[in-house]
Every structure is written in structure tokens, then in C-alpha cells.
Write an enzyme that holds these catalytic residues in place. Sequence first.
Site, PDB file in Angstrom:
ATOM      1  N   GLY A   1      -1.777  -1.990 -13.993  1.00 60.18           N
ATOM      2  CA  GLY A   1      -1.744  -0.520 -13.888  1.00 60.18           C
ATOM      3  C   GLY A   1      -0.626   0.190 -14.625  1.00 60.18           C
TER       4      GLY A   1
ATOM      5  N   ASP B   1       2.282   2.943  -2.916  1.00 64.94           N
ATOM      6  CA  ASP B   1       1.383   3.514  -1.908  1.00 64.94           C
ATOM      7  C   ASP B   1       1.922   3.110  -0.527  1.00 64.94           C
ATOM      8  OD1 ASP B   1      -0.820   4.460  -0.541  1.00 64.94           O
ATOM      9  OD2 ASP B   1      -2.250   3.044  -1.378  1.00 64.94           O
TER      10      ASP B   1
ATOM     11  N   LYS C   1       3.268   7.776  -3.049  1.00 65.74           N
ATOM     12  CA  LYS C   1       2.540   8.478  -1.975  1.00 65.74           C
ATOM     13  C   LYS C   1       3.369   8.345  -0.704  1.00 65.74           C
ATOM     14  CE  LYS C   1      -2.012   7.164  -3.823  1.00 65.74           C
ATOM     15  NZ  LYS C   1      -3.255   6.436  -3.542  1.00 65.74           N
TER      16      LYS C   1
HETATM   17  P1  IMP Z   1       0.959  -0.667  -2.299  1.00 61.82           P
HETATM   18  O1  IMP Z   1       1.189  -2.129  -2.093  1.00 61.82           O
HETATM   19  O2  IMP Z   1       0.143  -0.087  -1.152  1.00 61.82           O
HETATM   20  O3  IMP Z   1       2.222   0.139  -2.496  1.00 61.82           O
HETATM   21  O4  IMP Z   1      -0.010  -0.505  -3.498  1.00 61.82           O
HETATM   22  C1  IMP Z   1       0.382  -0.495  -4.786  1.00 61.82           C
HETATM   23  C2  IMP Z   1      -0.764  -0.830  -5.686  1.00 61.82           C
HETATM   24  O5  IMP Z   1      -2.027  -0.420  -5.151  1.00 61.82           O
HETATM   25  C3  IMP Z   1      -0.623  -0.080  -6.987  1.00 61.82           C
HETATM   26  O6  IMP Z   1       0.158  -0.801  -7.913  1.00 61.82           O
HETATM   27  C4  IMP Z   1      -2.063   0.083  -7.416  1.00 61.82           C
HETATM   28  O7  IMP Z   1      -2.495  -1.077  -8.109  1.00 61.82           O
HETATM   29  C5  IMP Z   1      -2.840   0.178  -6.127  1.00 61.82           C
HETATM   30  N1  IMP Z   1      -3.076   1.587  -5.772  1.00 61.82           N
HETATM   31  C6  IMP Z   1      -2.505   2.299  -4.763  1.00 61.82           C
HETATM   32  N2  IMP Z   1      -2.973   3.559  -4.753  1.00 61.82           N
HETATM   33  C7  IMP Z   1      -3.849   3.647  -5.767  1.00 61.82           C
HETATM   34  C8  IMP Z   1      -4.646   4.720  -6.300  1.00 61.82           C
HETATM   35  O8  IMP Z   1      -4.638   5.869  -5.816  1.00 61.82           O
HETATM   36  N3  IMP Z   1      -5.412   4.421  -7.384  1.00 61.82           N
HETATM   37  C9  IMP Z   1      -5.462   3.182  -7.958  1.00 61.82           C
HETATM   38  N4  IMP Z   1      -4.716   2.159  -7.506  1.00 61.82           N
HETATM   39  C10 IMP Z   1      -3.925   2.390  -6.416  1.00 61.82           C
END
Ligand code: IMP
Length: 183
Positions: free
Chosen positions: A50, A109, A137
Site C-alpha cells: 500500500g 487503522d 484513523k
Molecule cells: P491496521 O493494522 O488496522 O492499523 O491496518 C493497517 C492496514 O490495513 C493498512 O496498511 C492497510 O493495508 C489496511 N487498511 C486499513 N484501512 C484501510 C482502508 O481504508 N483502505 C484500504 N486498506 C486499509
Amino acid sequence: MSTRDEKQSMKPPKVLIPEIKLQARVKELASEIARDVQGKEVVAICILKGSFVFFSDVIRHLDMPLSCEFLGLSSYGNKMVSSGEVKVTLDLNDPIEGKHVIVFEDIVDTGLTLTYILQSLAARRPASIKTCALLMKPSSLKVEIEPDYVGFRIGNEFVVGYGIDMAGKQRGLPYIGYIEHDH
Ligand code: IMP
């Protein structure tokens, strides 16, 4: 894919952050980073997939010698909800011991992925680790984590574009878009 999902994915994303705002913020982030790490031996780590667009834009504004490394991660299971369980699909090429590391992540996220990354990199004994997230977020966080640099704080919308995908698609959009849900 069900007919409902097909309809959903055909809808063009709405613009959340236009290209011009993205580019301006990327330039600002690069100046902040350059100011903080000037004179150090820096390794910039791009978290794949990403972050590849964001990463390549930021490093082109970083007027300093640096090494680039790539760490490939892929989430297990349902991509719309993070479990923090990640699979390493590509490891760093060179050791980072004693180096000043900056990790570039597309989105924080829940914060679970960045927490995993930091633990895994810390075990390799770099001199320091800084983190830079294009998007965050804050209301979704499940762990206490604050990147050193954040491009934009957004709500809970599912975003795509500028390298970020939904089920492998939409990475090529030059802006950050969001997918509107059917109600
Ligand atoms: P976390 O572990 O929940 O912080 O998620 C991080 C990863 O989830 C990011 O590097 C993205 O690959 C994916 N992700 C989280 N939110 C989104 C979104 O809104 N769109 C696409 N990928 C997301």
C-alpha cells in the site's frame, strides 16, 4: 463475488483528498523528516504494497543520501477488518543494525500492523526508528500508537487510491477516494 458486491466495486470512489492536497502534504512531510534526520545514516523502509506510491513521492523530496528497503506484508483473512496478524511476503534485503530507520506506512487503522512492524524491526537493533503514516484513523485505534509523522487524520471511511487498494484494485488513482456504502 456477489451481484451486490460487483455493483459496489463498479461505483467510482468519491474524492476524499485531492491530488493537489496530497502532493502539498507529501512535500511538507519530507521537509519535516529531512530536518529531523539530517546528517544521519538513514534507511527508508516502504511497507508493501500500500505505501509504494506515497514512498516514492516522499523520497523524491528528501534531498539526502538514503538507502531504500522494502518490507512486504499481507493481512490474513478479511482485508476490511485488521486482525493484526500479518504474513511477511518480502523481507528487508540488508541489515538495519545501527542505522536510523524511517518506516513508511499507508494507513494506521487499528494500529496493530504498525505495532507488529515496530516490534519486528526493533529486534534487528537499529539506532532509531521513526514512523510516517500517510493516513491515520484515530477513532479506529485498538492500541496506543502515534506515528512520528502523519499526513492526514481521517474518519472511519474505507479509502482507496494513491497506492491503497480494495481487494487488490484502485491503487492507481492519483487521489485518495472513499467507497460509499449502500444503505
Ligand atoms: P491496521 O493494522 O488496522 O492499523 O491496518 C493497517 C492496514 O490495513 C493498512 O496498511 C492497510 O493495508 C489496511 N487498511 C486499513 N484501512 C484501510 C482502508 O481504508 N483502505 C484500504 N486498506 C486499509
